[in-house]
Design an enzyme around this catalytic site. Structure first.
Site, mmCIF file in Angstrom:
data_model
loop_
_atom_site.group_PDB
_atom_site.id
_atom_site.type_symbol
_atom_site.label_atom_id
_atom_site.label_comp_id
_atom_site.label_asym_id
_atom_site.label_seq_id
_atom_site.Cartn_x
_atom_site.Cartn_y
_atom_site.Cartn_z
ATOM 1 N N ASP A 80 0.850 -1.186 0.000
ATOM 2 C CA ASP A 80 0.000 0.000 0.000
ATOM 3 C C ASP A 80 0.883 1.233 0.000
ATOM 4 O O ASP A 80 2.027 1.186 0.474
ATOM 5 C CB ASP A 80 -0.912 0.017 1.234
ATOM 6 C CG ASP A 80 -1.978 1.094 1.113
ATOM 7 O OD1 ASP A 80 -2.893 0.900 0.296
ATOM 8 O OD2 ASP A 80 -1.876 2.134 1.796
HETATM 9 N N1 LIG Z 1 2.981 4.125 -11.994
HETATM 10 C C1 LIG Z 1 2.986 4.742 -10.796
HETATM 11 N N2 LIG Z 1 2.022 4.429 -9.885
HETATM 12 C C2 LIG Z 1 2.095 5.065 -8.687
HETATM 13 C C3 LIG Z 1 3.070 6.019 -8.359
HETATM 14 N N3 LIG Z 1 2.829 6.454 -7.087
HETATM 15 C C4 LIG Z 1 1.745 5.772 -6.638
HETATM 16 N N4 LIG Z 1 1.330 4.924 -7.600
HETATM 17 C C5 LIG Z 1 0.207 3.988 -7.532
HETATM 18 O O1 LIG Z 1 -0.818 4.520 -6.724
HETATM 19 C C6 LIG Z 1 -1.566 3.419 -6.208
HETATM 20 C C7 LIG Z 1 -1.727 3.644 -4.719
HETATM 21 O O2 LIG Z 1 -2.887 2.946 -4.308
HETATM 22 P P1 LIG Z 1 -2.813 1.603 -3.413
HETATM 23 O O3 LIG Z 1 -4.052 1.574 -2.563
HETATM 24 O O4 LIG Z 1 -1.493 1.485 -2.753
HETATM 25 O O5 LIG Z 1 -2.880 0.410 -4.453
HETATM 26 P P2 LIG Z 1 -4.037 0.131 -5.538
HETATM 27 O O6 LIG Z 1 -3.591 0.647 -6.854
HETATM 28 O O7 LIG Z 1 -5.358 0.631 -5.032
HETATM 29 O O8 LIG Z 1 -4.053 -1.444 -5.663
HETATM 30 P P3 LIG Z 1 -4.324 -2.499 -4.471
HETATM 31 O O9 LIG Z 1 -2.986 -2.960 -4.006
HETATM 32 O O10 LIG Z 1 -5.138 -3.574 -5.134
HETATM 33 O O11 LIG Z 1 -5.083 -1.751 -3.394
HETATM 34 C C8 LIG Z 1 -0.759 2.145 -6.491
HETATM 35 O O12 LIG Z 1 -1.307 1.457 -7.600
HETATM 36 C C9 LIG Z 1 0.602 2.695 -6.831
HETATM 37 O O13 LIG Z 1 1.318 1.832 -7.708
HETATM 38 C C10 LIG Z 1 4.071 6.314 -9.346
HETATM 39 O O14 LIG Z 1 4.982 7.122 -9.163
HETATM 40 N N5 LIG Z 1 3.982 5.650 -10.523
#
Ligand SMILES: Nc1nc2c(ncn2[C@@H]2O[C@H](COP(=O)(O)OP(=O)(O)OP(=O)(O)O)[C@@H](O)[C@H]2O)c(=O)[nH]1
Length: 212
Positions: A80
């Site tokens: 996360d």
């Molecule tokens: N490509 C990319 N994605 C980012 C960056 N910073 C944050 N993210 C994305 O932002 C999202 C943060 O949300 P999370 O709740 O951690 O994860 P999610 O995408 O909801 O996916 P789950 O693990 O299924 O909850 C993640 O998918 C991270 O990969 C970045 O610099 N580049």
């Protein structure tokens, strides 16, 4: 050596693939808002590290057991990420107006992207051991113009990423500096994951299962 990725994050999947690991994606469907509210009702406000670590653990734990009737036989990873600026913790903006507020506040300044990591040794279909660790990277933003902010928001990219920015995609030119493991910012610190596997007695190269 199987790695189950308990995440729908395309960026986490891309990071692992680029690092030579083809994981099995198993979405966790954890209600993150409800989980944080429940934890804060019991313990009070969570720090950024405590929040991302809690959610990383819950996501990994949520997929333990079976997949298509088969016991998960391998390692389960949950992650996360959240962005911290001036003591406030931010996830995904979801809405353009929220993303704009974030960028007007963060441009020209430095914030911190916190990522939580939880790895469960679930070989032979049973949980043997679990290890976790947070990682944080300082991110400095260019003094982007209002027009650049509007154009970036119009792409939709900033709406569904923690902190409303990416360093490895359209947001790249708007980031002037990262202090820390850059993959922490993307959502999964590969250096941290290597250490966690080491704590479980697994050498990182043994995980390589994908031709580059
Ligand atoms: N490509 C990319 N994605 C980012 C960056 N910073 C944050 N993210 C994305 O932002 C999202 C943060 O949300 P999370 O709740 O951690 O994860 P999610 O995408 O909801 O996916 P789950 O693990 O299924 O909850 C993640 O998918 C991270 O990969 C970045 O610099 N580049």
């Amino acid at each position: 050596m199987r790695l189950y990725l308990a995440s729908t994050s395309p960026a986490r999947l891309a990071l692992l693939r680029a690092a030579g690991i083809e994981p099995i994606v198993v979405p966790s469907h954890v209600d993150e808002t409800a989980a944080v509210l429940a934890a804060e009702a019991e313990h009070g406000p969570l720090s950024a590290d405590a929040m991302v670590q809690l959610l990383a653990r819950l996501k990994a734990e949520a997929v333990r057991g079976t997949l298509d009737g088969e016991q998960l036989d391998g390692f389960i990873f949950g992650g996360d990420s959240a962005f911290e600026l001036d003591g406030a913790i931010y996830g995904k903006p979801h809405e353009p107006e929220v993303a704009r507020e974030r960028w007007l506040a963060q441009r020209g300044r430095t914030g911190h992207l916190h990522s939580g990591h939880w790895l469960i040794d679930h070989r032979n279909g049973v949980e043997n051991q679990a290890v976790g660790r947070t990682a944080v990277a300082a991110v400095t933003f260019a003094d982007v113009t209002d027009a650049e902010i509007d154009a970036y928001i119009a792409t939709g990219e900033p709406l569904e990423v923690a902190g409303a920015f990416t360093i490895d995609s359209l947001g790249g030119p708007f980031i002037t500096r990262v202090d820390g493991d850059p993959s922490t910012v993307v959502g999964l610190s590969l250096a941290t994951l290597r250490v966690l596997f080491g704590e479980l007695g697994v050498e990182w190269p043994s995980l390589w299962n994908r031709a580059l």
